[in-house]
Write a protein that holds these residues in place. Structure first.
Motif, short mmCIF file in Angstrom:
data_model
loop_
_atom_site.label_atom_id
_atom_site.label_comp_id
_atom_site.label_asym_id
_atom_site.label_seq_id
_atom_site.Cartn_x
_atom_site.Cartn_y
_atom_site.Cartn_z
N ARG B 53 0.70 -1.18 0.12
CA ARG B 53 0.12 -0.02 -0.02
C ARG B 53 0.93 1.18 -0.10
N THR B 234 -0.14 -8.42 -5.25
CA THR B 234 -0.89 -8.31 -6.49
C THR B 234 -2.45 -7.94 -5.99
N GLN B 235 -3.02 -8.63 -4.93
CA GLN B 235 -4.34 -8.14 -4.52
C GLN B 235 -4.25 -6.76 -4.28
N ALA B 236 -3.26 -6.32 -3.50
CA ALA B 236 -3.38 -4.74 -2.99
C ALA B 236 -3.04 -3.93 -4.10
N ALA B 238 -4.16 -4.39 -7.04
CA ALA B 238 -5.45 -4.45 -7.91
C ALA B 238 -6.39 -3.34 -7.05
N TRP B 239 -6.74 -3.58 -5.79
CA TRP B 239 -7.72 -2.78 -5.42
C TRP B 239 -7.23 -1.09 -5.09
N ALA B 240 -5.94 -0.98 -5.37
CA ALA B 240 -5.55 0.44 -5.09
C ALA B 240 -5.47 0.97 -6.70
N THR B 241 -4.99 0.20 -7.68
CA THR B 241 -4.92 0.94 -8.97
C THR B 241 -5.52 0.21 -10.23
N GLY B 242 -6.24 -1.02 -9.95
CA GLY B 242 -6.95 -1.66 -10.83
C GLY B 242 -6.16 -2.76 -11.81
N PHE B 243 -4.81 -2.67 -11.26
CA PHE B 243 -3.80 -3.64 -12.01
C PHE B 243 -3.19 -4.35 -11.22
N PRO B 244 -2.56 -5.39 -11.56
CA PRO B 244 -1.43 -5.95 -10.73
C PRO B 244 -0.14 -5.27 -10.98
N GLU B 253 -3.80 8.29 -15.68
CA GLU B 253 -4.50 7.13 -15.26
C GLU B 253 -3.55 6.00 -15.16
N PRO B 254 -3.36 5.06 -14.39
CA PRO B 254 -2.33 3.87 -14.17
C PRO B 254 -2.30 3.25 -15.51
#
Lengths: 537, 361
Positions: B53, B234-236, B238-244, B253-254
């Motif tokens: 994070r 990977t999970q964190a 994804a929920w922070a950026t939408g991507f691995p 945008e990321p």
């Protein structure tokens, strides 16, 4: 600090108020109009509409299924505001911009609660809560197979609620996920889990009983069997009947509003469902409206998602035989030219317009399953403006409109109806006494909208939003980004229940039963502890 | 800000150019390197959720990109998942329900040394009872088909399960045909593989086999996940950026591009001029030595070829300090209390201190 919101039209149905006037705020709470004090800060909201902050009772915003959807669909760019499964940061920002100040993630299996709470901890501005999913979990089925007492089941439910930091209990096609693991491919209300006599009906009744005996403010929140299938209006009606006179919340009712009439054997059954809801005061429901466009269906109804894989768009999907419910991720595009999608759209609107009591009907799209929550402003406009509905109906397949009553319905929602459905009623349904209204003592979670001809534009970008008295949105733009609270119930339970569960986890799973417990808020990265909602006594 | 960092980094052991310095000096040096860089990469990312994070937040703040030291294995699985989808299950479901288990490859024990014990492979399924049959598809257990890799063997097995003709010789046909029959007889079967070992095409073939088996019975995959906290990161991400990982934050945008944001490539090509290297679980030095100035957040005892520009020792999540971690036995992210608590800064603390010391822009 004393703040005055001056001169807006205050619509506060919980307190019977709909008049131009002021709202006074001190230390994050709404206070009565002071006798002699003068405001430290006056926010001029003359000409605007003032409501409590919106509360969404059913929106999939966190957890492993939602996060898997993000990973499955990089092409949908979850990091962008236009995403059907936006990232945590964007969820808070976009909800707040629409005047929402709290959301409930309704589908968290106990074993994925830690991740769900981590995700919620990164949603800014708004408050959050989860419902914990029971009904396909091995231990409940074991208790029921052993004919354990309803008190034992209630104790177990209380233990799970505490461990997962949840505000209530959800059941999702109860029995079906467990049966699917034994290769059952369809599962209805009176089907039994293989090698047992435990039916979906029995699980629903057991969890209703547990909810009531624990005094949970929120009724059992149910995702019925046979979601999405032609003729499933019969399932929904039978499920309402099965509830007896005990409270039951039926989620995304639109997905059960399908008859088998018409030349294609698919029709809207919404009118029948609406009539049933109108006549049963123990039933509440949210709609789960479909709106047209690309989205992704994210559901813990793993059996339904497995059977829906053929309709995936784009053509890929994920099925997870998880602990308890598991789930499935199936991307989907609702098309205006598609007969079935158009019937779904119409059926949802019929439910909104034919169910009379806005205190028992809740505004959802089952985000992102019917549509992303970013479609809310457009949906609100459709409810409030029948000519707008007529324009849309013109563009849809005629044969679809012929198997729905929508075109004949003239009702238009008032601002007061909207305030009940999206504020006052959700707070009441969740047992949140200091939210959903604007009376003294309420949290100063306040949404201010500037009336304009384009209703959707009005609801998309609130003129002003206060969270706990702090301005967080101006003209749809975030101006501050505090973090909200996570809200949960903490019912007590008999320690014998904990011992039984510990023994089961030890022997069956080989892991401690505390392994999946959600830790204290600071260990999740939260700045504030969990807020506890009291149970009813 | 710097004083706050000092307080947050109690127990910090740090060095600049190989010489011990105070945490304040090290933080200042790290922040200066980042502030003067054109394009930085936050790599390694062997950390817990809090560390991920903080790292993502730092990368977003400075327009850097993120990568993980085991990204190759992450994408061996993820590329199949997001191209074709899959049917998977959890370790607990495997333990409780799997009457048939297919172990694929030679690297499973390496990926998860406690696997057989935690999944109870030598005992009956704990919930459903009855026998548990365990099959191995690895070098030595089944005659290889064609090339030395496992892919053609999996392809032949899938063809046999689907009832299609194969050109296998008798020596290969019989055992594979028996295996195909056994898999089809499963009531709840689980195929286990490690993304660290199998190539993407083999993973895709195996997932296709699992999918085919679900036409008549139930079968699911259980991918073993890479080490160094990869799944939690990977999970964190994804929920922070939408991507691995392998995502960059230089634009509005990321942007996710597994080729472009491969940290080694960014450094070899000269696109990245500063790196942060994070390895809290294992004493792994940055694979590029001193090709770019590197800020290393590493487990104590890490040996370097050349001393990185700045080194911070960080605690091991779940051992030295409490952490939220992906636990392979649980199949999810869970709380891990410190097993041997000691006063040493975490990755999250250290990254946050560096971020706080950056000049405001």
């Amino acid at each position: 600090m004393l703040t005055r919101l001056a001169g807006g039209r205050v619509i506060d149905p919980a307190n019977g108020r709909d008049a131009v006037g002021d709202i006074w705020v001190r230390d994050g709470r709404i206070v009565a109009t002071p006798d002699h004090a003068s405001a430290d800060q006056t926010l001029d909201v003359a000409g605007c509409i003032v409501m409590a902050g919106g509360i969404d009772i059913h929106t999939h915003v966190a957890g492993t299924n939602v996060n898997t959807a993000r990973l499955l669909l990089p092409d949908l760019r979850a990091g962008s505001a236009a995403a059907s499964v936006p990232v945590s940061q964007t969820i808070g920002r976009l909800y707040a911009a629409m005047g929402y100040t709290m959301v409930v993630e309704p589908a968290i299996s106990p074993h994925v609660a830690p991740q769900a709470h981590l995700e919620l901890s990164e949603i800014p501005i708004i408050d959050t809560a989860i419902l914990t999913v029971l009904g396909n979990d091995d231990y409940l089925l074991r208790l029921m197979a052993n004919k354990e007492s309803s008190a034992a089941i209630a104790d177990y439910a209380a233990r799970v609620l505490a461990g997962s930091g949840a505000i209530g209990i959800k059941a999702i096609n109860p029995g079906a996920a467990a049966s699917f693991k034994a290769n059952v491919r369809s599962f209805g209300l009176d089907d039994a889990v293989p090698n047992s006599d435990i039916t979906s009906r029995a699980i629903i009744n057991a969890l209703q009983a547990a909810t009531e005996s624990l005094g949970l403010p929120h009724p059992l929140h149910l995702h019925c069997s046979n979601l999405g299938m032609p003729g499933n209006v019969e399932t929904a009606l039978a499920t309402m009947e099965a509830a007896g006179d005990v409270r039951l919340h039926i989620a995304h009712l639109q997905f059960y509003a399908y008859g088998k009439d018409g030349p294609r054997g698919f029709s809207s059954g919404a009118a029948r469902l609406a009539e049933a809801v109108n006549s049963r005061p123990n039933i509440t429901a949210d709609v789960g409206q479909v709106m047209f466009g690309q989205t992704v269906t994210v559901s813990s109804d793993v059996l339904r998602q497995f059977n829906a894989r053929g309709q995936a768009h784009p053509r890929k999907s994920i099925i997870m035989d998880g602990d308890g419910n598991g789930g499935g991720i199936v991307p989907y595009r609702y098309r205006k030219t598609d007969f079935y999608n158009a019937v779904q759209w119409a059926a949802g609107l019929e439910l909104f317009l034919l169910i009379n009591d806005p205190w028992r009907l809740f505004f959802t799209t089952d985000h992102p399953n019917g549509a992303p929550f970013t479609a809310y402003p457009d949906l609100l406009a459709l409810l409030m403006d029948r000519s707008l509905r007529a324009q849309h109906i013109e563009t849809l397949p005629k044969d679809a409109m012929q198997v729905s009553t929508l075109a004949s319905i003239t009702r238009e929602y008032s601002f007061a109806d909207i305030a009940i459905m999206t504020r006052a009623a959700p707070a009441r349904l969740l047992g949140l006494v200091d939210r959903g209204h604007l009376g003294p003592g309420a949290r100063a979670d306040i949404a201010v909208y500037r009336p304009q001809a384009d209703l959707a534009a009005m609801f998309r970008d609130a003129a002003l939003v206060l969270k706990d008295g702090v301005p967080v949105i101006r003209d749809g733009i975030p101006v501050a980004q505090p973090f909200g609270r996570a809200v949960a119930v903490r019912p007590g339970f008999d320690s014998a229940a904990d011992r039984g569960l510990a023994a089961f986890y030890d022997s069956i799973y080989g892991v401690p039963h505390t392994a999946f417990d959600v830790p204290a808020a600071d260990l999740l990265g939260r700045t504030q502890p969990f807020e506890t909602v009291p149970c009813r006594t | 800000m710097i004083e706050t960092a000092e307080r947050a980094l109690i127990g910090c052991v740090a060095s600049v150019d190989g010489k011990p310095v105070s945490p304040t000096e090290a933080i200042y040096e790290a922040a200066t390197l980042l502030a003067n860089s054109r394009s930085a990469v936050v790599a390694g990312l062997g950390t817990d959720v809090a560390g991920a994070r903080a790292s993502v937040a730092l990368a977003q703040a400075i327009g850097a990109s993120i990568d993980h030291m085991d990204a190759g294995a992450v994408f061996a699985n993820l590329d199949v998942m997001r191209r074709a989808g899959w049917i998977v299950t959890t370790p607990l479901q495997t333990r409780t329900r799997a009457d048939t288990v297919l172990l694929v490859g030679d690297g499973l024990l390496e990926a998860w040394p406690e696997m057989a014990d935690r999944l109870g492979l030598d005992a009956p399924p704990t919930l459903t009872g009855g026998a548990r049959r365990v099959f191995r598809l690895s070098s030595g257990t089944v005659p290889p088909v064609g090339a030395a890799t496992i892919l053609p063997t999996l392809a032949a097995l899938r063809a046999l399960v689907a009832g299609r003709a194969t050109s296998l010789d008798e020596g290969a046909f019989r055992p594979l045909s028996d295996l195909a029959t056994a898999l089809a007889e499963a009531r709840f079967g689980v195929a286990i593989w490690s993304g660290a070992e199998l190539e993407t095409l083999a993973v895709e073939m195996l997932c296709g086999l699992v999918d085919d088996l679900n036409r008549k019975t139930r079968f699911a995959g259980l991918p073993l996940l890479p080490p160094n906290g990869a799944e939690g990161v990977t999970q964190a991400a994804a929920w922070a950026t939408g991507f691995p990982v392998r995502t960059g934050f230089a634009g509005s945008e990321p942007l996710h591009d597994p080729w472009r944001f491969d940290a080694r490539r960014l450094i070899a090509s000269g696109e990245a001029d500063v790196a942060i290297w994070i390895s809290a679980f294992s004493s792994t030095p940055p694979p590029w030595d001193d090709a770019v100035p590197t800020i290393a957040l590493v487990a104590s005892g890490t040996a370097f070829g050349t001393s990185p520009a700045v080194v911070f020792e960080v605690g091991c999540p779940g051992r030295d300090h409490d952490a939220m971690l992906f636990d392979p036995a649980l199949g999810g992210i869970a709380f891990a209390a410190a097993s041997a608590r000691r006063t040493v800064p975490s990755v999250a603390d250290t990254v946050a201190a560096i971020a706080a010391a950056l000049p405001q822009c």
